[in-house]
Write a protein that holds these residues in place. Structure first.
Motif, PDB file in Angstrom:
ATOM      1  N   ASN A  42       0.838  -1.208   0.000  1.00  0.00           N
ATOM      2  CA  ASN A  42       0.000   0.000   0.000  1.00  0.00           C
ATOM      3  C   ASN A  42       0.872   1.257   0.000  1.00  0.00           C
ATOM      4  N   PRO A  43       1.546   1.535  -1.125  1.00  0.00           N
ATOM      5  CA  PRO A  43       2.507   2.640  -1.140  1.00  0.00           C
ATOM      6  C   PRO A  43       1.890   4.017  -0.970  1.00  0.00           C
ATOM      7  N   GLY A  44       0.689   4.219  -1.503  1.00  0.00           N
ATOM      8  CA  GLY A  44       0.093   5.554  -1.463  1.00  0.00           C
ATOM      9  C   GLY A  44      -0.201   6.023  -0.056  1.00  0.00           C
ATOM     10  N   GLU A  45      -0.794   5.161   0.735  1.00  0.00           N
ATOM     11  CA  GLU A  45      -1.153   5.568   2.085  1.00  0.00           C
ATOM     12  C   GLU A  45       0.059   5.569   3.007  1.00  0.00           C
ATOM     13  N   ALA A  46       1.066   4.745   2.698  1.00  0.00           N
ATOM     14  CA  ALA A  46       2.333   4.847   3.428  1.00  0.00           C
ATOM     15  C   ALA A  46       2.964   6.217   3.187  1.00  0.00           C
ATOM     16  N   ALA A  47       2.890   6.687   1.952  1.00  0.00           N
ATOM     17  CA  ALA A  47       3.448   8.004   1.639  1.00  0.00           C
ATOM     18  C   ALA A  47       2.732   9.101   2.409  1.00  0.00           C
ATOM     19  N   GLN A  48       1.433   8.955   2.609  1.00  0.00           N
ATOM     20  CA  GLN A  48       0.678   9.940   3.373  1.00  0.00           C
ATOM     21  C   GLN A  48       1.230  10.045   4.794  1.00  0.00           C
ATOM     22  N   ALA A  49       1.558   8.912   5.405  1.00  0.00           N
ATOM     23  CA  ALA A  49       2.124   8.908   6.752  1.00  0.00           C
ATOM     24  C   ALA A  49       3.519   9.513   6.758  1.00  0.00           C
ATOM     25  N   LYS A  50       4.304   9.233   5.741  1.00  0.00           N
ATOM     26  CA  LYS A  50       5.657   9.785   5.670  1.00  0.00           C
ATOM     27  C   LYS A  50       5.634  11.303   5.545  1.00  0.00           C
ATOM     28  N   ARG A  51       4.694  11.797   4.763  1.00  0.00           N
ATOM     29  CA  ARG A  51       4.713  13.211   4.397  1.00  0.00           C
ATOM     30  C   ARG A  51       3.938  14.095   5.360  1.00  0.00           C
ATOM     31  N   ARG A  52       3.075  13.497   6.192  1.00  0.00           N
ATOM     32  CA  ARG A  52       2.247  14.335   7.060  1.00  0.00           C
ATOM     33  C   ARG A  52       2.551  14.158   8.545  1.00  0.00           C
ATOM     34  N   ILE A  53       3.136  12.998   8.948  1.00  0.00           N
ATOM     35  CA  ILE A  53       3.541  12.857  10.354  1.00  0.00           C
ATOM     36  C   ILE A  53       4.984  12.390  10.461  1.00  0.00           C
ATOM     37  N   ALA A  54       5.769  12.564   9.368  1.00  0.00           N
ATOM     38  CA  ALA A  54       7.206  12.257   9.356  1.00  0.00           C
ATOM     39  C   ALA A  54       7.480  10.829   9.800  1.00  0.00           C
ATOM     40  N   ALA A  55       6.631   9.892   9.399  1.00  0.00           N
ATOM     41  CA  ALA A  55       6.757   8.511   9.852  1.00  0.00           C
ATOM     42  C   ALA A  55       7.877   7.781   9.127  1.00  0.00           C
ATOM     43  N   VAL A  56       8.560   6.916   9.871  1.00  0.00           N
ATOM     44  CA  VAL A  56       9.438   5.918   9.279  1.00  0.00           C
ATOM     45  C   VAL A  56       8.553   4.700   9.034  1.00  0.00           C
ATOM     46  N   THR A  57       8.205   4.453   7.777  1.00  0.00           N
ATOM     47  CA  THR A  57       7.244   3.397   7.443  1.00  0.00           C
ATOM     48  C   THR A  57       7.993   2.099   7.171  1.00  0.00           C
ATOM     49  N   LEU A  58       7.872   1.160   8.092  1.00  0.00           N
ATOM     50  CA  LEU A  58       8.570  -0.116   7.981  1.00  0.00           C
ATOM     51  C   LEU A  58       7.661  -1.099   7.252  1.00  0.00           C
ATOM     52  N   GLY A  59       8.024  -1.461   6.040  1.00  0.00           N
ATOM     53  CA  GLY A  59       7.188  -2.367   5.268  1.00  0.00           C
ATOM     54  C   GLY A  59       7.060  -3.724   5.939  1.00  0.00           C
ATOM     55  N   HIS A  60       5.838  -4.256   5.947  1.00  0.00           N
ATOM     56  CA  HIS A  60       5.665  -5.619   6.454  1.00  0.00           C
ATOM     57  C   HIS A  60       4.985  -6.484   5.404  1.00  0.00           C
ATOM     58  N   LEU A  61       5.129  -7.779   5.561  1.00  0.00           N
ATOM     59  CA  LEU A  61       4.602  -8.736   4.601  1.00  0.00           C
ATOM     60  C   LEU A  61       3.077  -8.710   4.543  1.00  0.00           C
ATOM     61  N   PRO A  62       2.504  -8.952   3.374  1.00  0.00           N
ATOM     62  CA  PRO A  62       1.080  -9.297   3.312  1.00  0.00           C
ATOM     63  C   PRO A  62       0.914 -10.724   3.836  1.00  0.00           C
ATOM     64  N   PRO A  63      -0.313 -11.141   4.104  1.00  0.00           N
ATOM     65  CA  PRO A  63      -0.518 -12.530   4.525  1.00  0.00           C
ATOM     66  C   PRO A  63      -0.079 -13.488   3.424  1.00  0.00           C
TER      67      PRO A  63
END
Length: 982
Positions: free
Chosen positions: A439-460
């Motif tokens: 889910n790259p788009g919503e991860a980008a939202q977190a990066k750009r609006r709350i300065a999040a370090v988004t750690l990718g995790h596996l799908p099921p």
């Protein structure tokens, strides 16, 4: 603390932002070291910086350079070798007045150079520190230049953010205090801890154990996910009203005034842990109009002014979100419900506090005289942020799973101001955010609006759906028919009749699209194709637990990913640099996203659609046209396409390409950079068919992320509209000539708002006729987008005209890891369009375009698509058993499926009662599954029963057994007896 900046700034004597940042860092006890470079891609500059970093041994790096460092994918960057957090600060080319007045925040060029591309290095977006402004007139030159003008409060917040990371870094693990946030969706009961593909409660327990092993003070870890959730529901922590009023004095006065204008005084809200049911972002925000600049800010109308129109849409809903009818249960922690304080669902396990953030509030519950379309959060959510930072004094925030509320709060899309609520609630806290890698788009939202370090995790993990007993019987008969064909005609004919009769008895014939008038061979072909379709469906085998691999995991990359996730969380909480990694769907061939555990980045939007994506998108659009021609005997003249942000990033722009191909255009690319430079309109002779008049309905996330693509699509539509071609070959040009003007073809909600506009109605159930839902969908799609910067203008009624003329809707699903019964966005966008047709008295096809295998695109009717999901996944014993391994989170998956299925039945005419009956029998008709849901997640049991009763009440389902209503009422009573509120 090195500050990297361009040598050109120094030569132009235009370094005021660097000087301001230098001073701010020094005031906070840090030692800044400005280092100018010509470019981080220049070998000489790169070598100099490497030597400087080796000598300085910095705690962190700040860089004002644009673009990425230039390392090839898979190779270490300069910043990877340094191993410390890297903060990206924006020295914007956008003028200050434009930034201040614009919801988007930055111009498209700044967005690409200073935000998107630096993410490829794993940089943390600290914020903008300066904008362009006019300098004083030079008397000698009689000239006023534009220069970099530092924004003092933005410089201060960057320094605060860097200081907070250094504090995290320098605090020993045994003294670090952390907050772990669990997502919750108050208008989606039974889904506390729901995140796409992730077992959140189990992941939190795993993290608590991992942190304990790493030297953090962790005490009293619950034994089960159910026990954890029960502790949170009965928790008695909170922030006293007096403290809130004191702490809030430090907040921007205009923001506080906006909250009071919307919700009243803080005293009126204390004692409620949760607001009434929300219609705001859930599982994946998939969560009106450009007004005067005063309306673009969430604090605009706090002091009065002309009232704006009542917004027809949820201010925040995302592309994969999860909502339900019935609303939320208000949580009343026992000892605090009537006290003058804000109670929170939070429990401390030593130095680690696990919490569920309060609801941000919904539009219908605000004060009646509040008219600003951008709704600020309630006092309770702001109090929660202050409590974390001031009372608990946490060092970092860990948000578990995609997605939450914080990154979707009102404010600018990027380059936030002090009055933007993501910053007001989270402050400078380091945010570590495990996020599904697909889910790259919503991860980008977190990066750009709350300065999040988004750690990718596996799908099921995914497994083949297989076939049930009835389907296996049909498959054997079909195989027997194939063997008899050409050898024994009489036996073949008997088998053909038997196959059709059996398929009709089980309902499979209807779901396979077999018509009463179909010849036997055609009926058999459809049944055989349908069985293959079901068998090939990929279903989730349980859920992922962060940092853990499944028992007996055979995939080495998944094993490595689980270990990398665990290590990355510890590294991020140590204040170390987490290397960047791409986002995408592994099941769609993106094996480069593995191993996970890296800081997610997205594609460079300037290259979209890529040449490969264009070819795949064109092939998919050809399949849509072929399917329509087979069904109707003619080409479609006009259609609507849903265009989403995350999907476009996952596929490199295949969905964008579909629309361009349909209107007879293709992008032009720069051979050296791969960037799209323009549009070529193909001549009719090369198409071999008429052009289609395409209307794009864009999501809020697409609007925010892709202004350049909006401009590209708009230019293509305008070019086709201007062609001197026959009406039979170019319906768009014919329409333009008839109207005497070029009408817009790209539509969405107003800037700062998200969703399809019907989420609130579906959530509350407060509607009587499907036409009401359709009207809400049309009213919400109030803006037309286009122009060089992809901006929007209010165009009431324009989208309605496009829907009225449409022959079909195309809604694409590209991710094998999710389907249209997961998340509210598919229901909202597809159901909204279908209900709009009802409101307008029109008919059109609704096509769900399956591109999960990009080489084999498959258009299906909505009925076929939903039937396939129900038969292959929802009622599949393999799926059910997999979810039952995950306790309360698995039960919430069943609630999600029921909610979305009934939602489609409510908004469309495509869902037969047999599908609802099948899901009911699988979840509640099976005593073991029913007992599991009630035991592990009583709230899920209650909402499942309520949704089935809703389908009964609205005449959408007529069960075969008369006792169903009594059984459902009994389940609701049992859930209430276990403590679920009415």
């Amino acid at each position: 603390m090195p500050i990297l900046f361009y040598r050109s700034m120094l030569l132009a004597a235009d370094v005021a932002p660097i000087e301001a940042l230098f001073e701010a860092l020094g005031q906070r006890g840090m030692i800044p070291v400005p280092i100018f470079v010509s470019s981080l891609k220049d070998p000489v500059s790169l070598a100099f910086v490497e030597r400087a970093l080796a000598s300085l041994k910095p705690a962190a790096i700040i860089t004002a350079t644009a673009f990425a460092s230039g390392a090839e994918p898979g190779f270490e960057t300069l910043f990877d070798r340094a191993g410390v957090p890297v903060f990206q600060v924006i020295v914007a080319t956008t003028r200050r007045d434009i930034w201040q007045d614009n919801q988007r925040g930055l111009a498209p060029a700044d967005l690409a150079m200073h935000v998107v591309l630096p993410e490829l290095d794993g940089r943390i977006l600290a914020g903008a520190v300066s904008f362009k402004g006019e300098s004083e007139v030079d008397p000698a030159l009689a000239f006023r230049a534009f220069a970099n003008r530092p924004e003092p409060d933005r410089v201060a917040q960057v320094a605060n953010r860097v200081e907070a990371f250094v504090r995290l870094q320098r605090t020993p693990r045994e003294k670090r205090k952390l907050a772990i946030l669990i997502p919750d969706y108050p208008s989606a009961p039974g889904r506390t801890g729901y995140a796409v593909g992730l077992d959140v409660p189990s992941s939190v327990l795993a993290m608590l154990h991992d942190l304990s092993e790493q030297g953090y003070v962790v005490e009293g870890i619950p034994q089960t996910p159910r026990a954890l959730l029960e502790m949170l529901e009965s928790a008695e922590q909170g922030l006293a009203l007096k403290e809130y009023l004191t702490f809030s004095k430090e907040l921007p006065p205009a923001a506080v005034a906006a909250v009071e204008a919307a919700w009243g005084n803080a005293e009126d809200e204390t004692g409620l842990c949760e607001a009434p049911p929300s219609v705001l972002p859930d599982i994946s925000p998939t969560w009106g109009e450009i007004a005067p600049s005063s309306l673009l800010s969430p604090i605009s109308n706090a002091a009065g002014g002309e009232p704006a129109m009542e917004p027809p849409i949820s201010p925040q809903v995302g592309e994969m979100s999860g909502r339900t009818e019935g609303g939320a249960t208000e949580h009343q922690p026992s000892g605090l419900a009537n006290s003058k304080q804000f109670p929170f669902r939070a429990t401390s396990f030593g130095n680690i506090t696990v919490a569920i953030a309060p609801d941000r509030g919904r539009s219908v519950d605000r004060r009646a005289d509040y008219h600003d379309p951008i709704l600020p959060p309630r006092h309770a959510l702001i109090a929660f942020g202050l409590w974390l930072r001031k009372t608990l004094d946490v060092h970092a925030l860990v948000h578990v799973g995609a997605h939450g509320t914080l990154e979707w709060l009102p404010g600018k899309t990027v380059a936030l101001s002090e009055s933007c609520f993501p910053e007001i609630v989270t402050g400078p806290l380091p945010v570590i955010y495990p996020f599904i890698v697909s889910n790259p788009g919503e991860a980008a939202q977190a990066k750009r609006r709350i300065a999040a370090v988004t750690l990718g995790h596996l799908p099921p993990p995914l497994t083949g759906a297989g076939l049930d007993e009835n389907q296996h019987q049909l498959e054997r008969l079909v195989d027997e028919y194939a063997q008899a064909d050409g050898l024994d005609r009489r036996r073949r004919d008997r088998l053909a009749r038997l196959i059709v009769e059996t398929a009709e008895k089980t309902g499979l014939a209807y779901e396979a699209g077999v018509a009463k008038t179909d010849a036997p061979d055609e009926a058999l072909r459809r049944i055989d194709a349908w069985l293959c379709d079901l068998k090939d469906f990929a279903i989730k085998d349980g859920l992922h637990i962060y940092g853990r691999s499944a028992e007996g995991e055979a995939d080495q990359l998944r094993e490595q990913s689980a270990a990398a996730e665990k290590s990355a969380l510890i590294a991020a909480l140590d204040g170390r640099h987490v290397p960047a990694g791409p986002a995408g769907a592994p099941a769609r061939g993106r094996r480069d996203v593995l191993p996970t555990g890296r800081n997610l980045f997205t594609s460079d939007p300037r290259t979209m659609p890529t040449p490969t994506s264009f070819d795949l998108g064109r092939a998919a659009s050809d399949e849509v046209l072929r399917s329509y021609m087979q069904a109707h005997g003619d080409w479609p003249r006009s259609l609507v396409i849903d265009l989403w942000g995350s999907a476009s990033l996952r596929t490199g722009g295949e969905e964008i390409a579909q629309g361009l191909a349909l209107i007879g255009c293709r992008p032009q690319w720069d051979c050296a950079t791969g960037r799209v430079t323009g549009i070529e309109v193909l001549p009719p002779a090369t198409l071999g068919r008429p052009r289609v008049d395409v209307t794009w309905r864009i999501s809020g996330l697409f609007r925010d992320m892709f202004p350049t693509q909006i401009a590209l699509i708009d230019a293509a539509a305008n070019a086709v509209a201007a062609r001197d071609e026959d009406a039979t070959e170019n319906p768009l040009a014919a329409k333009t000539r008839a109207d005497g003007k070029v009408s817009p073809r790209i539509f969405g909600t107003s800037p700062g708002t998200y969703g399809a506009g019907i989420e609130a109605l579906l959530s509350s159930g407060d509607w009587a006729a499907r036409e009401e839902i359709g009207r809400a969908y049309l009213d919400a799609t109030s803006h037309a987008y286009g122009g060089a910067d992809g901006e929007g203008i209010s165009s009431p009624g324009a989208f309605e005209g496009r829907v009225a003329e449409a022959d079909l809707l195309v809604h694409t699903g590209d991710d094998p890891g999710r389907d249209i019964l997961e998340g509210s966005a598919d229901v909202a966008f597809i159901g909204g369009f279908s209900a709009a047709l009802a409101a307008l008295g029109k008919n059109a096809d609704v096509i769900v375009l399956d591109t999960t295998d990009p080489q084999k695109p498959k258009p299906r009717s909505l009925g076929e698509a939903v039937s396939r999901v129900v038969r292959a996944r929802a009622v599949n014993p393999r799926f059910i058993a997999g979810q039952m391994r995950h306790g309360p989170r698995g039960a919430s998956e069943f609630a999600e499926t029921v909610d979305r299925l009934v939602g489609f039945a409510e908004t469309t005419h495509a869902i037969p009662g047999t599908l609802i009956e099948a899901v009911h029998d699988a979840y509640l008709g099976d005593p073991e599954v029913r007992a599991f849901i009630l035991r592990e997640n009583p709230a899920a049991a209650k909402i499942i029963a309520e949704r089935f009763l809703s389908a009964r009440r609205r005449g959408l389902w007529h069960p075969l057994r008369n006792s169903v209503d009594d059984d459902l009422a009994a389940l609701i009573a049992e859930a209430r007896a276990l403590g679920v509120a009415a």
